[in-house]
Design a protein around this motif. Structure first.
Motif, PDB file in Angstrom:
ATOM      1  N   ARG A 255      21.534 -36.554  15.963  1.00 49.25           N
ATOM      2  CA  ARG A 255      21.827 -36.462  14.521  1.00 49.25           C
ATOM      3  C   ARG A 255      22.187 -35.036  14.119  1.00 49.25           C
ATOM      4  N   PHE A 256      21.805 -34.051  14.941  1.00 44.70           N
ATOM      5  CA  PHE A 256      22.202 -32.668  14.629  1.00 44.70           C
ATOM      6  C   PHE A 256      23.542 -32.395  15.302  1.00 44.70           C
ATOM      7  N   THR A 257      24.506 -31.996  14.505  1.00 46.05           N
ATOM      8  CA  THR A 257      25.876 -31.902  15.026  1.00 46.05           C
ATOM      9  C   THR A 257      26.464 -30.500  14.923  1.00 46.05           C
ATOM     10  N   ALA A 258      25.720 -29.556  14.339  1.00 43.80           N
ATOM     11  CA  ALA A 258      26.301 -28.209  14.176  1.00 43.80           C
ATOM     12  C   ALA A 258      25.191 -27.167  14.072  1.00 43.80           C
ATOM     13  N   THR A 259      25.569 -25.921  14.355  1.00 42.42           N
ATOM     14  CA  THR A 259      24.679 -24.789  14.074  1.00 42.42           C
ATOM     15  C   THR A 259      25.349 -23.932  12.995  1.00 42.42           C
ATOM     16  N   ALA A 260      24.542 -23.116  12.319  1.00 45.19           N
ATOM     17  CA  ALA A 260      25.098 -22.176  11.334  1.00 45.19           C
ATOM     18  C   ALA A 260      24.199 -20.955  11.283  1.00 45.19           C
ATOM     19  N   VAL A 261      24.772 -19.853  10.809  1.00 43.46           N
ATOM     20  CA  VAL A 261      23.996 -18.628  10.613  1.00 43.46           C
ATOM     21  C   VAL A 261      23.523 -18.604   9.164  1.00 43.46           C
ATOM     22  N   THR A 262      22.225 -18.379   8.970  1.00 44.77           N
ATOM     23  CA  THR A 262      21.635 -18.478   7.627  1.00 44.77           C
ATOM     24  C   THR A 262      20.523 -17.466   7.424  1.00 44.77           C
ATOM     25  N   ARG A 263      20.320 -17.099   6.136  1.00 43.00           N
ATOM     26  CA  ARG A 263      19.136 -16.302   5.787  1.00 43.00           C
ATOM     27  C   ARG A 263      18.036 -17.184   5.181  1.00 43.00           C
ATOM     28  N   ALA A 264      18.275 -18.504   5.131  1.00 47.13           N
ATOM     29  CA  ALA A 264      17.395 -19.394   4.374  1.00 47.13           C
ATOM     30  C   ALA A 264      15.941 -19.358   4.834  1.00 47.13           C
ATOM     31  N   PHE A 265      15.703 -19.122   6.117  1.00 43.15           N
ATOM     32  CA  PHE A 265      14.326 -19.215   6.635  1.00 43.15           C
ATOM     33  C   PHE A 265      13.574 -17.897   6.619  1.00 43.15           C
ATOM     34  N   SER A 266      14.285 -16.783   6.897  1.00 44.74           N
ATOM     35  CA  SER A 266      13.571 -15.509   7.085  1.00 44.74           C
ATOM     36  C   SER A 266      14.101 -14.365   6.221  1.00 44.74           C
ATOM     37  N   GLY A 267      15.270 -14.550   5.611  1.00 48.75           N
ATOM     38  CA  GLY A 267      15.875 -13.447   4.855  1.00 48.75           C
ATOM     39  C   GLY A 267      16.785 -12.574   5.691  1.00 48.75           C
ATOM     40  N   PRO A 269      19.970 -12.922   8.825  1.00 53.27           N
ATOM     41  CA  PRO A 269      20.834 -13.935   9.433  1.00 53.27           C
ATOM     42  C   PRO A 269      20.319 -14.400  10.798  1.00 53.27           C
ATOM     43  N   ALA A 270      20.285 -15.710  10.974  1.00 51.13           N
ATOM     44  CA  ALA A 270      19.852 -16.296  12.247  1.00 51.13           C
ATOM     45  C   ALA A 270      20.581 -17.614  12.431  1.00 51.13           C
ATOM     46  N   ARG A 271      20.871 -17.953  13.687  1.00 57.67           N
ATOM     47  CA  ARG A 271      21.599 -19.207  13.956  1.00 57.67           C
ATOM     48  C   ARG A 271      20.631 -20.317  14.347  1.00 57.67           C
ATOM     49  N   GLY A 272      20.803 -21.457  13.658  1.00 58.98           N
ATOM     50  CA  GLY A 272      19.981 -22.620  13.980  1.00 58.98           C
ATOM     51  C   GLY A 272      20.738 -23.903  13.716  1.00 58.98           C
ATOM     52  N   LEU A 273      20.140 -25.025  14.135  1.00 59.34           N
ATOM     53  CA  LEU A 273      20.740 -26.324  13.844  1.00 59.34           C
ATOM     54  C   LEU A 273      20.783 -26.517  12.333  1.00 59.34           C
ATOM     55  N   VAL A 274      21.855 -27.121  11.856  1.00 58.00           N
ATOM     56  CA  VAL A 274      21.984 -27.362  10.414  1.00 58.00           C
ATOM     57  C   VAL A 274      21.127 -28.575  10.050  1.00 58.00           C
ATOM     58  N   ASN A 275      19.988 -28.306   9.382  1.00 55.60           N
ATOM     59  CA  ASN A 275      19.153 -29.396   8.860  1.00 55.60           C
ATOM     60  C   ASN A 275      19.220 -29.363   7.331  1.00 55.60           C
TER      61      ASN A 275
END
Ligand code: FMN
Length: 337
Positions: A255-267, A269-275
């Motif tokens: 069901r996970f089809t992509a990764t993205a770089v985000t600050r959403a979790f830690s503030g 940028p980090a790459r993780g599965l798009v949930n």
């Protein structure tokens, strides 16, 4: 510098995956295993080193977060915290308080402790250590590695700090971007980064990282001039990895089809599965590390306890689909040797 037999480095992975069992298995198999001291106390870092020494007599390393110097806007952090209240209530918890006292991850105390009895390798991420720190570690026989994401950082790490080797982190990499500043740039792909840094810093061994997953990837990077390949995501599902069960399962979940770089979790940028959490909150997260890390921590913990993959950080590089549930020694052998 004594390089291990095989050109495979198991990336330090803070937050659970890096364990003494994982590092020792990789080093015993002929690669270079890394512990991760990030988020840990000095005592926990030291206990990991002691345990790894019980498990292997091969060289291994540990990794430190250099202190963050984000110019944090407390009002932006508070707005993000407020935004997460309904999400937290649904999970039966509350957003955490940003705790500025934990801002430097006990960096100075960790350096002091490592100087007393260091492992063979020490690597740094999020910045480059002071030249005095590098020299002191080198005098204790340590090979010092600094992770960089562009040519300017490579020049600083080698010329200002005097690092023995550089780890080049391409934008494909899982987990936090190692950038010296909290920027959301596009970053360089690992192959381009290797070519650029080789030209600018020809006198340092270069370790290539980011989205590497197969024997062909490793062979190609060595051909391009790297001394070794560093892989993180490839080891997350190993039985020796301490990654939580939700993270391990998500890496194999179609069901996970992509990764993205985000600050959403830690503030940062980090790459993780798009949930769902990443998709809904990414645009609202301030550049405030480790404040946002502390704010989201109770939510991530509650979601993992509930087996819910829609909320926690699921760090993954772009080649996550190759990550196998196989013993670490087998992963090392599948990549080299
Ligand atoms: C779960 C996870 C945690 C990570 N934690 C750290 C860390 O504590 N220190 C560090 O230098 N790099 C960390 N990284 C980044 C790795 O060092 C490396 O750059 C990355 O894993 C390479 O990309 P790959 O995951 O596609 O192999 C982490 C990566 C992952 C996947």
């Amino acid at each position: 510098m004594t390089w291990p037999e095989l050109p495979i480095v198991q990336a330090p992975m803070a937050g659970g995956p890096s364990t003494p069992e994982l590092a020792a298995a990789v080093s015993t198999a002929g690669g270079l295993g890394f512990l991760a001291a990030g988020y840990k106390t000095v005592a926990a870092m030291r206990a990991d080193i002691a345990r790894t020494r019980e498990l292997t007599d091969r060289p291994f390393g540990t990794n430190l977060f250099t202190p963050s110097h984000d110019d944090v806007d407390p009002a932006a952090v508070e707005r993000y915290r407020t935004r997460l209240v309904p999400e937290a209530e649904r999970l039966g918890t509350a957003p955490g308080d940003p705790s500025p006292s934990a801002r430097d991850d006990d960096y100075d105390a960790k350096i002091a402790d490592l100087l007393g009895d260091p492992p063979a390798f020490v690597s740094f991420t999020f910045g480059t250590p002071h030249a005095d720190v590098v020299r002191a570690l080198q005098e204790r026989g340590v090979t010092v590695v600094v992770t960089v994401t562009n040519v300017d950082e490579a020049l600083r790490a080698s010329h200002e700090s005097g690092a023995d080797a550089l780890c080049l982190q391409g934008f494909e990499a899982g987990g936090h971007r190692a950038s010296f500043t909290n920027t959301l740039d596009d970053g360089l792909p690992v192959r381009g980064l290797l070519a650029a840094v080789r030209a600018a810093v020809p006198d340092r061994p270069l370790i290539a990282a980011g989205g590497l997953a197969t024997r062909a990837d490793v062979a190609e990077l060595l051909e391009l001039g790297a001394v070794a390949a560093q892989l993180g995501t490839a080891f997350v599902r190993c039985p020796e990895s301490g990654a939580n069960a939700v993270h391990k399962a998500a890496l194999a979940d179609p069901r996970f089809t992509a990764t993205a770089v985000t600050r959403a979790f830690s503030g940062r940028p980090a790459r993780g599965l798009v949930n769902r959490f990443l998709a809904e909150h990414d645009a609202h997260a301030p550049a405030a590390y480790p404040d946002v890390h502390h704010v989201t921590a109770p939510l991530r913990k509650a979601a993992v306890a509930a087996g819910d993959p829609d909320v926690p950080n699921l760090w993954a590089g772009t080649s996550w689909r190759h990550a196998a549930d196989a013993p670490a020694a087998e992963v090392v052998r599948s990549l080299a040797g």
